[in-house]
Design an enzyme around this catalytic site. Sequence first.
Site, mmCIF file in Angstrom:
data_model
loop_
_atom_site.group_PDB
_atom_site.id
_atom_site.type_symbol
_atom_site.label_atom_id
_atom_site.label_comp_id
_atom_site.label_asym_id
_atom_site.label_seq_id
_atom_site.Cartn_x
_atom_site.Cartn_y
_atom_site.Cartn_z
ATOM 1 N N HIS A 18 0.877 -1.171 0.000
ATOM 2 C CA HIS A 18 0.000 0.000 0.000
ATOM 3 C C HIS A 18 0.915 1.221 0.000
ATOM 4 C CE1 HIS A 18 -3.578 -2.484 0.783
ATOM 5 N NE2 HIS A 18 -2.719 -3.242 1.454
ATOM 6 N N GLU A 187 -7.128 -13.315 4.952
ATOM 7 C CA GLU A 187 -6.135 -12.902 5.949
ATOM 8 C C GLU A 187 -6.614 -13.366 7.322
ATOM 9 O OE1 GLU A 187 -3.811 -8.860 7.477
ATOM 10 O OE2 GLU A 187 -5.601 -8.665 6.236
#
Length: 299
Positions: A18, A187
């Site tokens: 990110h 996740e």
Amino acid sequence: MKSLEYYRSQPKADVHTHLNLSMKYERYKQWSGVVIPNFPRKMRGLDEMHEIIGEYTRPQCKTAQDVLNLFTMSIEDAIADNVVVMETSVDIGFITHYEENLDHFLCDLSDLHRRYKRNVTLHFELGISKIRERSFVEQWAEPMMRSGIFENIDLYGPEISEGIEDFIYIFKLAEKYHLKKKAHVGEFSDAQSVRHFVEIFNLDEVQHGIGAATDENVLRFLAERKVRCNVCPTSNVMLNAVECLEKHPIKKMMDAGVRVGLGTDDLLFFGKTNSEQLFDMVSCGLITELHAEALLAVR
């Protein structure tokens, strides 16, 4: 055993990042003047991470220049680790820092491409949160995809299946403009959620996807569909998605034939470059040097 310097010397990809949070903490601290207590540290999942973002990092990013500075630091720290391919998410919401001036926003991204092209190939992906207002996404997603600046799309946010049909239109747009389709899942969620996201969005790649390791059938499904999982082992440990590095399922996934790429996720928070992750995984016996070489070869 190969040294850390060996892994640093090797060209590599970082396929899950990110861009606003992918610099080293020391560099960020020097830029922002902000000291985050006891940091980086193991956290109680994403809630604690978002608390830190809300208190310490988001308030430091107010202008277009701030955004550009963050992006620049992240790219330069990737280059310092000999990353030659960087797939990196740029959140759609940063258009607000540019006062909704799309040309200015896209121009800055294009300039980053040009400035660093001799060192790293940047693949920008349009990051969209599930909690972002639909009207905002509908206003900006298509013109951003149409621009040609973004090569991928990445959907992230709460890993829940309820209501995800509402996001199918985003992936249809991505197909229209020939963007690679990614989404965060697996996740913290289970194997079936990974399969469901892949099927409903026709995903090319999964961001994380480690939940799939609990089901051999889902691993086989991913392998047969050639869906790559872009795994971030240190992030998974630091956010308590995995108890410890030695118990991470990356080797199980690779041995099952699943395509796996390696990512740092948010270097600012997790503190390990891909070179360091490779060295750590080999050192603790999680993977072999052959696995490490396979991960180095991913582009």
